[in-house]
Enzyme design. Structure first.
Site, PDB file in Angstrom:
ATOM      1  N   LYS A 175      -0.693  14.039   3.054  1.00  0.00           N
ATOM      2  CA  LYS A 175      -0.026  14.151   1.750  1.00  0.00           C
ATOM      3  C   LYS A 175      -0.571  15.334   0.958  1.00  0.00           C
ATOM      4  O   LYS A 175       0.178  16.040   0.270  1.00  0.00           O
ATOM      5  CB  LYS A 175      -0.198  12.850   0.972  1.00  0.00           C
TER       6      LYS A 175
ATOM      7  N   SER B 273       3.463   3.257  -1.000  1.00  0.00           N
ATOM      8  CA  SER B 273       2.714   4.254  -1.770  1.00  0.00           C
ATOM      9  C   SER B 273       3.554   4.957  -2.827  1.00  0.00           C
ATOM     10  O   SER B 273       3.049   5.806  -3.550  1.00  0.00           O
ATOM     11  CB  SER B 273       2.100   5.290  -0.832  1.00  0.00           C
TER      12      SER B 273
END
Length: 774
Positions: free
Chosen positions: A720, A677
């Site tokens: 996140k 990511s």
């Protein structure tokens, strides 16, 4: 003291003993220097100076190893023994102090100064003498080492100094204590020290006598029990009753008859009982069989608690114990609702996944309470042996059931809530794979006939509600993971942490520290300040530790009467905890060229990740640092290849890879980092460095990137987003395909963050970099 009172006299050091004035004593002498000194005095006035060694072990002492204070004695008799040792009879005459050593060659010769002779006792000294005699009388009563005749001798002494010396000579004291009395020249002080020593010795003797009496009583009780037991055996024999092993087997058979066991288990128990009855009591196998039968009797085979199916009450309990965690609560209430409408439902296997400190274990306790079930917990962290799960076979010494069966025995019912903590921390080695053994436990199709190697008979686990916890599902074997229903607990928002602190953590810590609400109060802005500046975590464990630290400091101030009550404000937090540990605000204080902020997922929650790119003249060498994993290195290579393929569209200098060396670094190099990511973050930082366009400081991003620039979805968006909010970012760039995950993010976070959904890297650059492509 005048010069003519000083004497030069041979010295003989004593080991482990001291002689006082007026005391008569036998001594055995064997050391060469001591023998030389004796021969010298026997040819003269027969007087010798005796002083104790400081260290008993010293075989050949120096002058520094001998005490200065000793006794001038008269050698009354001397006898040579067959073994070469000389036995002498000496009588102490007068205290004396060594002034100097005049000779140390063949024997010690010293110049000594005798102490002054005694005078008539004062009134104070007479009172001390009486007290010393009384104390000595009590000492004699407690001790069996001093004869009563000694007391009569002591009572006739009318001089205080001599009394103190004679009494001390009869006490069982350490050498240092006896030397202390000898060193004390002042008579009054000597008597006071003697009385203190006598008081201490009496206390020690009293304790010794109590211990002796206790031991004696214990021995008498044991003998009495043995006698009564023998009498009982004789009575039983006369009455024709069974005794010994026959009676024990009969009792066990009765227990098995009435035990609520399945028929096959009862049959196995009877079979083992028959073997047990035939074996001698001394046989090692006899103990193994007896232990096995006990386990069969103690295990719950049919005992079951009735589920509390009041959905409203269960929901209230869950809400009282935990704030937030709606998905988990909803899943439990669904299970109870189905149970209410059906006769049977196999126990679900829930896996609570989340960072440490988010309340996974305590939530399992609340679930048990809400369902009115017993709760039992087994920690699997570090388990490497398959036998820990399935148990040992009874052929091994020290065999015992596995943790599952032991937990069921503790639960005492067949339908507890069974928490398997830290299931992701299991490992495998040469002793087997415990993860594979867990398959039978957690598979609803198999666990109705769970087989433990020790019990051997099938055990029904289908009614157990298993709950497992994990920090990272990546380490759980895939077949095992397939048996569980995953529920992610991402962490708490600032609003949730504030509520948890006010409703749960602060009241608990006030109670733990003995404080009342009126004595210590926390303002809401102070709680938020602690959350922002002293704890940066997904859970609330460090928050509770910090609150506990404040409570300890407040307790100290209240107990020491510095303050009667405290109100914790922002200033008070800094005063009590010191300077803040974390910076709250933007992840970067200014726009940076070649530095982008990425969002990462770790087993401990989300985190922000700064990625830096540096260019230097060279030949296109790409360097990656920061302890990156293989996947992250491949993401950097993919970003590099994409930029090369579209250099002109991105306004990147032509042939940049031939003229520059590129260094990509991810700070915190001691921490391993991996995952796909970070692809868009690396590409953005690289384009920023090559085009000299700064990255907006308030922007964070996440997403996997392909060689064609497409942005692929990622996992852990909620974690996140929480980390971005903690770091103070205001804009997050996310993959468009992660749009569905936004509903999991709390509204309070979505109100503060602006989410930009992208499907291509061009969109990322448009929103993340300042300025336009020329």
């Amino acid at each position: 003291m005048t010069q003519d009172q000083k004497k030069t006299i041979p010295l003989m050091p004593l080991r482990g003993m001291i002689i006082y004035p007026t005391v008569v004593l036998h001594l055995d002498v064997g050391r060469e220097k001591s023998v030389e000194a004796l021969e010298k005095v026997m040819m003269g006035d027969q007087k010798i100076f005796l002083a104790a060694q400081k260290e008993i072990a010293a075989e050949d002492p120096e002058s520094s190893d001998i005490h200065e204070m000793g006794t001038i004695t008269m050698v009354k008799q001397m006898l040579k023994l067959p073994n070469g040792t000389i036995r002498i009879l000496v009588e102490g005459e007068q205290r004396a102090k060594v002034l100097s050593y005049t000779d140390q060659d063949d024997y010690f010769e010293v110049e000594v100064e005798p102490m002054e002779a005694e005078v008539e006792p004062t009134a104070e000294q007479q009172a001390l003498m009486r007290q010393a005699v009384e104390q000595f009388q009590e000492y004699i009563k407690l001790s069996n080492k001093v004869t009563p005749e000694t007391l009569a001798t002591v009572e006739d002494i009318d001089m205080p100094g001599r009394l103190a010396d004679v009494i001390t000579s009869h006490l069982s004291l350490k050498i240092k204590d006896k030397q202390l009395i000898l060193d004390t020249v002042d008579v009054t002080e000597r008597l006071n020290k003697l009385i203190d020593l006598l008081a201490n010795e009496k206390q020690v003797l009293g304790i010794e006598n109590k211990i002796g009496q206790r031991v004696k009583k214990s021995m008498e009780r044991t003998q009495k029990e043995y006698y009564l037991r023998e009498q009982m055996k004789a009575i039983q024999k006369e009455l024709g009753e069974k005794e010994g092993k026959e009676g024990e087997v009969a009792d066990l058979r009765t227990s098995v008859d009435h035990a609520p066991m399945p028929d096959n288990v009862k049959e196995a128990a009877y079979k083992e009982l028959d073997r047990y009855e035939k074996l001698p009591q001394s046989s090692a196998e006899s103990g193994v069989i007896r232990n096995y039968i006990d386990w069969l009797l103690q295990l719950p085979w049919e005992a079951e608690t009735e589920d509390s199916l009041d959905i409203g009450q269960a929901e209230k309990i869950l809400n009282d114990d935990h704030y937030g965690l709606e998905k988990v609560k909803e899943r439990v209430l669904e299970h109870l609702s189905v149970r209410k409408l059906t006769e049977r439902l196999q126990g679900p296997i829930l896996c609570l996944v989340g960072p440490p400190g988010v309340g996974k274990t305590s939530l399992a306790r609340s679930i048990a309470r809400s369902m009115n079930r017993h709760f039992v917990r087994a920690s699997l962290g570090g388990v490497r042996d398959e036998a820990e799960i399935r148990g040992h076979r009874r052929t091994y010494v020290g065999a015992m059931p596995g943790r599952i069966i032991r937990g069921m025995k503790t639960a005492e019912t067949i339908n507890p809530v069974f928490l398997l903590d830290e299931i992701d921390k299991m490992a495998s080695d040469f002793r087997g794979d415990p993860g594979s053994a867990m398959l039978e436990v957690l598979d609803p199709e198999q666990n109705s006939t769970f087989s433990d190697h020790y019990i051997e008979e099938s055990y029904d686990l289908s009614k157990v509600m298993f709950i497992t916890t994990a920090n990272n599902v990546g380490t759980i074997p895939r077949p095992l993971l397939d048996r569980m229903e995953l529920i992610n607990i991402a962490g708490y928002t600032e609003v949730e942490k504030t509520h948890i602190a006010k409703e749960h953590l602060i009241p608990r810590q006030l109670e733990n520290h003995g404080l009342k609400k009126s004595q210590l109060q926390f303002r809401e802005d102070a709680i938020k300040y602690i959350i922002r500046r002293y704890t940066r975590e997904a859970g609330v464990r460090n928050l509770e530790r910090t609150i506990a630290s404040i409570c300890r400091k407040a307790t100290k101030q209240i107990v020491s009467n510095e303050k009667q009550r405290l109100t914790i404000t922002v200033n008070a937090v800094e005063r009590l905890l010191g300077k803040p540990l974390f910076r709250y605000g933007l992840a970067e204080t200014e726009d940076q060229i070649g530095a982008a902020t990425g969002l990462a997922y770790t087993p401990f929650g989300g985190d922000t990740l700064s990625i830096e790119v540096s260019l230097s003249p060279g030949k296109g060498k790409l360097t990656l640092t920061g302890k990156l994993g293989d996947v992250m290195k491949e993401s950097a290579q993919a970003a590099f290849s994409y930029i090369r393929s579209r250099a002109s569209e991105l306004n990147v200098p032509a042939n940049f890879n031939e003229k520059n060396d590129i260094h990509i670094h991810v700070p915190e190099g001691a921490t391993p980092k991996d995952g796909p990511s970070a692809g868009v973050t690396m590409a953005t930082a690289l384009i920023s460095a090559l085009t000299e366009r700064p990255v907006k400081k308030e922007v964070g991003m996440t997403g996997e990137m392909t060689l064609r620039g497409r942005v692929l979805p990622i996992g852990g968006l909620k974690e996140k987003a929480l980390s971005a909010h903690r770091a103070g970012l205001t804009t997050i760039i996310i993959p468009k395909d992660n749009d569905k995950d936004l509903e999991d993010i709390p509204d309070s976070i979505k109100d503060d963050l602006h989410f930009i959904k992208v499907s291509h890297l061009d969109e990322v650059i448009k929103h993340a970099l300042k300025g336009d492509v020329e």
